[in-house]
Write a protein that holds these residues in place. Structure first.
Motif, PDB file in Angstrom:
ATOM      1  N   MET A   1       0.783  -1.224  -0.018  1.00 24.00           N
ATOM      2  CA  MET A   1      -0.066   0.093   0.005  1.00 24.00           C
ATOM      3  C   MET A   1       0.882   1.246  -0.061  1.00 24.00           C
ATOM      4  N   PRO A   2       0.581   2.210  -0.809  1.00 24.31           N
ATOM      5  CA  PRO A   2       1.412   3.403  -0.795  1.00 24.31           C
ATOM      6  C   PRO A   2       1.186   4.082   0.510  1.00 24.31           C
ATOM      7  N   VAL A   3       2.273   4.916   0.968  1.00 21.94           N
ATOM      8  CA  VAL A   3       2.423   5.498   2.133  1.00 21.94           C
ATOM      9  C   VAL A   3       2.695   6.926   1.999  1.00 21.94           C
ATOM     10  N   GLN A  12      -4.217   3.823   8.352  1.00 19.10           N
ATOM     11  CA  GLN A  12      -3.667   4.334   9.697  1.00 19.10           C
ATOM     12  C   GLN A  12      -4.568   5.553  10.152  1.00 19.10           C
ATOM     13  N   ALA A  13      -4.675   6.398   9.306  1.00 15.47           N
ATOM     14  CA  ALA A  13      -5.466   7.617   9.668  1.00 15.47           C
ATOM     15  C   ALA A  13      -6.943   7.562  10.153  1.00 15.47           C
ATOM     16  N   ILE A  14      -7.554   6.477   9.163  1.00 19.48           N
ATOM     17  CA  ILE A  14      -8.777   6.618   9.424  1.00 19.48           C
ATOM     18  C   ILE A  14      -9.157   5.247  10.498  1.00 19.48           C
ATOM     19  N   ALA A  15      -8.163   4.777  11.180  1.00 18.40           N
ATOM     20  CA  ALA A  15      -8.297   3.774  12.178  1.00 18.40           C
ATOM     21  C   ALA A  15      -9.014   4.195  13.392  1.00 18.40           C
ATOM     22  N   LEU A  81      -8.757   3.446  -0.373  1.00 13.10           N
ATOM     23  CA  LEU A  81      -9.580   2.589   0.611  1.00 13.10           C
ATOM     24  C   LEU A  81     -10.676   1.951  -0.524  1.00 13.10           C
ATOM     25  N   GLN A  82     -11.346   2.842  -1.356  1.00 13.03           N
ATOM     26  CA  GLN A  82     -12.165   2.264  -2.325  1.00 13.03           C
ATOM     27  C   GLN A  82     -11.786   0.898  -3.014  1.00 13.03           C
TER      28      GLN A  82
END
Length: 110
Positions: A1-3, A12-15, A81-82
């Motif tokens: 996954m791109p970071v 991580q941000a939407i966790a 995410l989509q």
């Protein structure tokens, strides 16, 4: 996954539920940190930390307007995410179709 360049990724941000809530809040309008803080039972410092994580993942942008900083949603990184969810939607659709075929074949045998 791109970071994202800072090392924070979208996942991580939407966790965190507060950060997901912040994204929804900023979906329709640009808001100042003071206005955002009024919507949450946490300190301005805590809101600011959440906004920093979202900013690091490039999910929000900020700009100074006079003495205040205003935040706005940047939805483009959500495409990652989509794409990830689309894989699992297809995966489960295939599994459910196979289950349907199995159940129907089993009922035809009876």
């Amino acid at each position: 996954m791109p970071v994202a360049e800072s090392g924070h990724d979208v996942f991580q941000a939407i966790a965190d539920p507060t950060r997901r809530s912040l994204l929804k809040l900023l979906a329709d309008k640009e808001m100042s940190i003071a206005s955002i803080t009024d919507c949450y039972p946490i300190s301005r410092t805590a809101v600011n930390k959440h906004l920093q994580v979202l900013s690091d993942a490039q999910l929000v942008s900020s700009q100074k307007v006079g003495r205040e900083t205003r935040y706005r949603l940047q939805p483009e990184p959500l495409a990652e995410l989509q794409e990830w969810l689309a894989f699992f939607e297809e995966y489960w659709s295939n599994k459910l179709l196979a289950l349907k075929d199995f159940v129907e074949a089993d009922s035809d045998d009876n």
